[in-house]
Scaffold this motif. Sequence first.
Motif, PDB file in Angstrom:
ATOM      1  N   ARG A  84       0.628   4.104  -2.887  1.00 39.57           N
ATOM      2  CA  ARG A  84       0.337   5.501  -2.553  1.00 39.57           C
ATOM      3  C   ARG A  84       1.400   6.431  -3.122  1.00 39.57           C
ATOM      4  N   ALA A  85       2.657   6.053  -2.993  1.00 37.20           N
ATOM      5  CA  ALA A  85       3.747   6.891  -3.487  1.00 37.20           C
ATOM      6  C   ALA A  85       3.695   7.034  -5.003  1.00 37.20           C
ATOM      7  N   GLU A  89       0.817  -1.217   0.000  1.00 37.61           N
ATOM      8  CA  GLU A  89       0.000   0.000   0.000  1.00 37.61           C
ATOM      9  C   GLU A  89       0.854   1.270   0.000  1.00 37.61           C
ATOM     10  N   ALA A  90       1.928   1.282   0.755  1.00 25.67           N
ATOM     11  CA  ALA A  90       2.782   2.470   0.807  1.00 25.67           C
ATOM     12  C   ALA A  90       3.387   2.773  -0.560  1.00 25.67           C
ATOM     13  N   LEU A 113       1.049   6.482  -6.995  1.00 25.88           N
ATOM     14  CA  LEU A 113      -0.178   7.184  -7.365  1.00 25.88           C
ATOM     15  C   LEU A 113      -0.017   8.685  -7.157  1.00 25.88           C
ATOM     16  N   ALA A 114       0.645   9.061  -6.065  1.00 26.43           N
ATOM     17  CA  ALA A 114       0.916  10.484  -5.822  1.00 26.43           C
ATOM     18  C   ALA A 114       1.759  11.075  -6.944  1.00 26.43           C
TER      19      ALA A 114
END
Length: 106
Positions: free
Chosen positions: A55-56, A51-52, A58-59
Amino acid sequence: MTSERVRKALEEFVRERDWAQFHTPANLAKSIAIEAGELLECFQWSDDADEAQVRAELADVVTYCTLLAARLGIDLDEIVLEKLVATGEKYPADRARGRSTKYDAL
Protein backbone atom coordinates in the motif's frame (compact mmCIF):
# COMPACT_ATOMS: atom_id res chain seq x y z
CA MET A 1 -8.32 8.82 -11.50
CA THR A 2 -7.55 10.71 -8.33
CA SER A 3 -10.15 12.76 -6.57
CA GLU A 4 -10.11 16.51 -6.32
CA ARG A 5 -9.55 16.04 -2.58
CA VAL A 6 -6.37 14.05 -3.23
CA ARG A 7 -5.10 16.50 -5.85
CA LYS A 8 -5.63 19.43 -3.49
CA ALA A 9 -3.94 17.61 -0.63
CA LEU A 10 -0.93 16.87 -2.84
CA GLU A 11 -0.75 20.48 -4.03
CA GLU A 12 -0.86 21.72 -0.45
CA PHE A 13 1.74 19.20 0.71
CA VAL A 14 4.14 20.20 -2.07
CA ARG A 15 3.48 23.93 -1.60
CA GLU A 16 4.13 23.81 2.14
CA ARG A 17 7.54 22.28 1.48
CA ASP A 18 8.41 24.34 -1.60
CA TRP A 19 9.08 21.15 -3.53
CA ALA A 20 7.50 22.13 -6.86
CA GLN A 21 10.89 23.49 -7.93
CA PHE A 22 12.18 19.89 -7.96
CA HIS A 23 9.20 18.45 -9.79
CA THR A 24 10.44 18.60 -13.35
CA PRO A 25 8.86 16.07 -15.68
CA ALA A 26 12.16 14.16 -15.82
CA ASN A 27 12.52 14.06 -12.03
CA LEU A 28 8.93 12.92 -11.57
CA ALA A 29 9.31 10.22 -14.25
CA LYS A 30 12.47 8.98 -12.52
CA SER A 31 10.62 8.93 -9.21
CA ILE A 32 7.82 6.86 -10.74
CA ALA A 33 10.35 4.29 -11.96
CA ILE A 34 12.15 4.22 -8.61
CA GLU A 35 8.94 3.78 -6.64
CA ALA A 36 7.67 1.15 -9.08
CA GLY A 37 10.90 -0.75 -8.44
CA GLU A 38 10.27 -0.53 -4.70
CA LEU A 39 6.74 -1.84 -5.26
CA LEU A 40 8.12 -4.73 -7.29
CA GLU A 41 10.62 -5.44 -4.53
CA CYS A 42 7.69 -6.23 -2.24
CA PHE A 43 7.08 -9.28 -4.44
CA GLN A 44 10.71 -10.16 -5.09
CA TRP A 45 10.76 -13.52 -3.35
CA SER A 46 7.09 -14.26 -2.79
CA ASP A 47 3.65 -13.38 -4.05
CA ASP A 48 2.65 -13.03 -0.39
CA ALA A 49 3.84 -9.46 0.06
CA ASP A 50 3.27 -7.43 3.18
CA GLU A 51 0.04 -5.55 2.47
CA ALA A 52 1.06 -2.43 4.41
CA GLN A 53 4.31 -2.16 2.44
CA VAL A 54 2.52 -2.72 -0.88
CA ARG A 55 0.00 0.00 0.00
CA ALA A 56 2.77 2.44 0.90
CA GLU A 57 4.75 1.80 -2.29
CA LEU A 58 1.64 1.87 -4.48
CA ALA A 59 0.69 5.19 -2.90
CA ASP A 60 4.13 6.54 -3.82
CA VAL A 61 3.73 5.42 -7.46
CA VAL A 62 0.25 6.95 -7.71
CA THR A 63 1.45 10.14 -6.04
CA TYR A 64 4.27 10.67 -8.52
CA CYS A 65 2.01 9.77 -11.47
CA THR A 66 -0.54 12.31 -10.25
CA LEU A 67 2.13 14.98 -9.80
CA LEU A 68 3.57 14.33 -13.27
CA ALA A 69 0.15 14.50 -14.91
CA ALA A 70 -0.57 17.79 -13.12
CA ARG A 71 2.83 19.20 -14.10
CA LEU A 72 2.18 18.34 -17.75
CA GLY A 73 -1.48 19.40 -17.70
CA ILE A 74 -2.65 15.89 -18.52
CA ASP A 75 -6.03 14.56 -17.42
CA LEU A 76 -5.41 11.05 -16.10
CA ASP A 77 -8.99 9.91 -16.67
CA GLU A 78 -8.81 11.04 -20.29
CA ILE A 79 -5.53 9.30 -21.10
CA VAL A 80 -6.55 6.05 -19.41
CA LEU A 81 -9.82 5.97 -21.36
CA GLU A 82 -7.96 6.75 -24.60
CA LYS A 83 -5.49 3.96 -23.88
CA LEU A 84 -8.31 1.51 -23.17
CA VAL A 85 -9.74 2.21 -26.63
CA ALA A 86 -6.34 1.72 -28.28
CA THR A 87 -5.61 -1.43 -26.29
CA GLY A 88 -9.09 -2.76 -27.02
CA GLU A 89 -8.33 -2.48 -30.73
CA LYS A 90 -5.09 -4.44 -30.28
CA TYR A 91 -6.72 -7.01 -28.01
CA PRO A 92 -10.29 -7.67 -29.18
CA ALA A 93 -12.22 -9.44 -26.42
CA ASP A 94 -13.28 -12.29 -28.69
CA ARG A 95 -9.63 -13.17 -29.43
CA ALA A 96 -7.91 -12.11 -26.22
CA ARG A 97 -10.32 -13.43 -23.58
CA GLY A 98 -8.46 -15.68 -21.15
CA ARG A 99 -5.16 -15.38 -23.02
CA SER A 100 -1.96 -13.54 -22.16
CA THR A 101 -0.67 -13.74 -25.73
CA LYS A 102 0.83 -10.55 -27.14
CA TYR A 103 -1.48 -8.76 -29.60
CA ASP A 104 0.60 -9.56 -32.66
CA ALA A 105 0.29 -13.29 -31.96
CA LEU A 106 -3.46 -13.47 -31.31
